[in-house]
Enzyme design. Structure first.
Site, PDB file in Angstrom:
ATOM      1  N   HIS A  17      93.997  69.568  32.928  1.00  0.00           N
ATOM      2  CA  HIS A  17      92.690  68.902  32.853  1.00  0.00           C
ATOM      3  C   HIS A  17      92.467  68.327  31.448  1.00  0.00           C
ATOM      4  CE1 HIS A  17      91.229  72.006  36.040  1.00  0.00           C
ATOM      5  NE2 HIS A  17      91.266  70.826  36.650  1.00  0.00           N
ATOM      6  N   LYS A  41      80.895  77.936  47.173  1.00  0.00           N
ATOM      7  CA  LYS A  41      82.296  78.235  46.837  1.00  0.00           C
ATOM      8  C   LYS A  41      82.358  79.414  45.872  1.00  0.00           C
ATOM      9  CE  LYS A  41      86.375  75.765  45.107  1.00  0.00           C
ATOM     10  NZ  LYS A  41      86.852  74.483  44.581  1.00  0.00           N
ATOM     11  N   ARG A  90      98.565  64.631  40.280  1.00  0.00           N
ATOM     12  CA  ARG A  90      99.741  65.429  39.942  1.00  0.00           C
ATOM     13  C   ARG A  90     100.958  65.038  40.766  1.00  0.00           C
ATOM     14  NH1 ARG A  90      96.452  70.866  40.638  1.00  0.00           N
ATOM     15  NH2 ARG A  90      95.834  69.527  42.346  1.00  0.00           N
ATOM     16  N   SER A 127      94.160  75.187  38.750  1.00  0.00           N
ATOM     17  CA  SER A 127      93.317  76.337  38.393  1.00  0.00           C
ATOM     18  C   SER A 127      93.594  77.492  39.340  1.00  0.00           C
ATOM     19  CB  SER A 127      91.833  75.951  38.478  1.00  0.00           C
ATOM     20  OG  SER A 127      91.542  74.914  37.586  1.00  0.00           O
TER      21      SER A 127
HETATM   22  O1  PNS Z   1      88.276  70.290  40.801  1.00  0.00           O
HETATM   23  P1  PNS Z   1      88.028  69.925  42.234  1.00  0.00           P
HETATM   24  O2  PNS Z   1      87.375  71.079  42.958  1.00  0.00           O
HETATM   25  O3  PNS Z   1      89.270  69.417  42.927  1.00  0.00           O
HETATM   26  O4  PNS Z   1      86.987  68.716  42.198  1.00  0.00           O
HETATM   27  C1  PNS Z   1      86.528  68.136  43.386  1.00  0.00           C
HETATM   28  C2  PNS Z   1      85.259  67.312  43.124  1.00  0.00           C
HETATM   29  C3  PNS Z   1      84.204  68.160  42.418  1.00  0.00           C
HETATM   30  C4  PNS Z   1      85.596  66.137  42.245  1.00  0.00           C
HETATM   31  C5  PNS Z   1      84.774  66.816  44.500  1.00  0.00           C
HETATM   32  O5  PNS Z   1      84.722  67.883  45.378  1.00  0.00           O
HETATM   33  C6  PNS Z   1      83.410  66.186  44.417  1.00  0.00           C
HETATM   34  O6  PNS Z   1      83.259  65.083  43.947  1.00  0.00           O
HETATM   35  N1  PNS Z   1      82.379  66.943  44.865  1.00  0.00           N
HETATM   36  C7  PNS Z   1      80.994  66.563  44.783  1.00  0.00           C
HETATM   37  C8  PNS Z   1      80.454  66.225  46.172  1.00  0.00           C
HETATM   38  C9  PNS Z   1      80.866  64.828  46.576  1.00  0.00           C
HETATM   39  O7  PNS Z   1      80.589  63.860  45.906  1.00  0.00           O
HETATM   40  N2  PNS Z   1      81.563  64.763  47.721  1.00  0.00           N
HETATM   41  C10 PNS Z   1      82.031  63.520  48.286  1.00  0.00           C
HETATM   42  C11 PNS Z   1      83.344  63.097  47.695  1.00  0.00           C
HETATM   43  S1  PNS Z   1      83.845  61.560  48.367  1.00  0.00           S
END
Ligand code: PNS
Length: 163
Positions: A17, A41, A90, A127
């Protein structure tokens, strides 16, 4: 001003990150690292802890700030005058879901997504893997920043006996 958002759970922030955040900071005027508040979560670290760790490890960058958000990433972007999300990719396995999210985010609010290829040094890193390896006593030094390593050891040492 070119301001971008790096969104994620960051539970905890890894060197992968940090590599993306640092490179984004070199390309854009301002980077907002946005930590998702997701009460459904189960996370190892609270949002406060995740924000604090990110603050510590990005302190060296004058143009990076850390915020928390809930709801849609695009709503956070619009509220902060941002029209671009930066994500790290990745492997091909990341691509399908990331592309769906990028397309949805564009459809929702015309927010663009810029993908940066992860440093090959960290292409296997996540993570979740860090937490799993650390939980069973594996060595994750070099995979997470020092302040995270310390907190991982403390947290897992405390939680192990109760498992
Ligand atoms: O580190 P992560 O958990 O892979 O990050 C995922 C994240 C937070 C970027 C994604 O889940 C997100 O944007 N969540 C917020 C809710 C949202 O906007 N959902 C629609 C995505 S198209």
């Amino acid at each position: 001003m070119a301001r971008v958002v790096c969104p994620g759970s960051f539970d905890p922030v890894t060197n992968g990150h940090l590599d993306i955040i640092g490179r984004a900071a070199g390309l854009h005027d301002e980077v907002i690292v946005a930590v998702l508040i997701n009460i459904t979560k189960k996370t190892l670290f609270t949002v406060d802890e995740r924000v604090e760790m990110l603050g510590e490890v990005t302190r060296g960058y004058g143009n990076v700030r850390v915020e928390r958000f809930h709801g849609l990433t695009v709503d956070f972007c619009v509220a902060n005058g941002v029209n671009m999300i930066v994500k790290g990719l990745r492997a091909v396995s990341d691509f399908e879901y990331e592309m769906q999210m990028a397309q949805m985010n564009y459809r929702l609010a015309k927010i663009e997504t810029m993908f940066m290829t992860t440093n090959p040094q960290y292409s296997f890193l996540s993570s979740s893997l860090v937490k799993e390896v650390a939980k069973y006593g594996g060595d994750v030094s070099g995979l997470v920043p020092e302040p995270v390593l310390g907190r991982l050891h403390t947290r897992l040492a405390v939680s192990l006996p109760g498992e």
